[in-house]
Design an enzyme around this catalytic site. Structure first.
Site: not given
Length: 389
Positions: A91, A345, A375
């Site tokens: 990510c 996202h 994260c």
């Protein structure tokens, strides 16, 4: 020592990562090409001067294979002489691209670099790069973690249990994300960062009318009998409403040496001040933002009280709320224009999306220092501090 500054930052609107999403018809190379083209146009920089384009993409397969960033740069019309590479830190891939670009500038390897990212989750769904029946971890990981690793959703549940984050707290945080994002759109605060694409002008997942009552009716997203037996402490409070959706989008930032910006007559949005990356327990894989925050503050010689704005990626409400408990940060300074729960996202694009939103928010609010952290799967996290100059 040379410094590295951001002089321009743009992103696409973010679409739903589903076949009927607003950007599902756009090839991922073209999503990223659009941001690169817009970045160059808005900055006025001669693209011949760009030393490298570093892009983040997580699922590097199918239409996102073969070094997507290189073909996006070519599609955007950048000179063939401008190189490009694609990186994967899950990510945080495009935040890592920012780190690499800035570190290259600071070291003298680059004068000008682009950090960017893209993910089309409608066309290349999550885990497309792991064929059915294949093990991406190998026997050494099986030996080290004999009970087995867990998916991110289970990690989010374990975090909620360990930090006693309730369903009500997670839902309330999610509602706040949507309301902040809607307010920012209504106030025109995204206008400077968003590059409309093929008639899509706004983020598709923002729901200004959502409420805790609505979210309370959603069922747990990750309930699994096997994990319930293994982890009896889990209360199964993570839902589609208090977690980020799947999305399509791209983003890019232009990084250069401060002296280069001065020579070109460009006004920096912010200086890239300090960087950190760290690992953590891969079962609680999303908690790396806590040590990463501590590490980057220590490297910068700053305290939490020095930070005016934070961007903490909202992969799940429980992650941000656990991070807040550990750091003591003021949530009024966190994700002030909404976060991934509302905005979306698109995995590889999220790092530079956060940076884009952050540098524009810094200017709008007169913030001196800002901190971004994300994260990442596998028990990783990036963090960086920006300074307005």
């Amino acid at each position: 020592m040379r410094d590295a500054v951001v002089v321009e930052a743009v992103r696409t609107p973010i679409g739903k990562g589903k076949p009927n999403g607003a950007l599902a018809h756009v090839h991922p190379v073209e999503l990223l090409a659009h941001t690169l083209r817009t970045l160059v146009e808005r900055s006025g920089v001669d693209p011949e001067l760009i030393d490298d384009v570093i892009g983040g993409t997580v699922d590097q397969v199918g239409e996102q294979a073969m070094n997507t960033t290189r073909y996006a740069a070519l599609s955007a019309g950048l000179p063939e002489s401008v190189p490009a590479t694609t990186v994967d830190r899950q990510c945080g891939s495009s935040q890592q691209a920012v780190h690499f670009a800035a570190q290259g500038v600071i070291s003298g390897a680059y004068d000008i670099a682009v950090a960017c990212g893209v993910e089309s989750m409608s066309r290349v769904p999550m885990w497309s790069n792991v064929p059915e029946g294949k093990d991406p971890f190998g026997p050494g990981i099986a030996a080290r973690y004999p009970e087995g690793l867990v998916p991110q959703g289970i990690s989010a549940e374990l975090i909620a249990a360990k930090w006693s984050v309730t369903r009500e707290q997670m839902d309330a945080f999610a509602v706040s994300s949507h309301r902040r994002a809607a307010a920012a759109w209504d106030a025109g605060l995204f206008d400077a960062e968003v590059a409309p694409l093929e008639g899509v002008t706004r983020d598709e997942c923002v729901r200004p009318g959502t409420s805790t009552e609505v979210l309370a009716g959603l069922r747990p997203a990750y309930h699994d009998p096997g994990f319930a037996e293994r982890f009896p402490q889990i209360e199964w409070n993570v839902t589609a409403g208090n977690a980020s959706p799947v999305n399509d989008g791209a983003s890019a930032v232009l990084v250069m040496a401060g002296e280069t910006a001065a020579r070109l007559g460009l006004r920096p949005l912010a200086r890239l001040h300090s960087f950190a990356v760290t690992g953590c327990d891969p079962l609680l894989m999303l908690t790396g933002v806590v040590p990463a925050t501590e590490k980057v503050l220590r490297r910068a010689g700053l305290s939490l009280d020095d930070i005016d704005l934070f961007e903490v990626n909202e992969a799940f409400s429980s992650v941000v709320l656990a991070w807040q408990q550990e750091t003591g940060a003021d949530l009024d300074k966190v994700n002030v224009h909404g976060g991934a729960i509302a905005l979306g996202h698109p995995l590889g694009a999220s790092g530079t999306r956060l940076t884009t939103t952050l540098v524009h928010a810094m200017r709008e609010r007169g913030a001196r220092y800002a901190l971004q952290t994300m994260c990442e799967a596998g028990g990783l996290a990036n963090a960086m501090i920006l300074e307005r100059i």
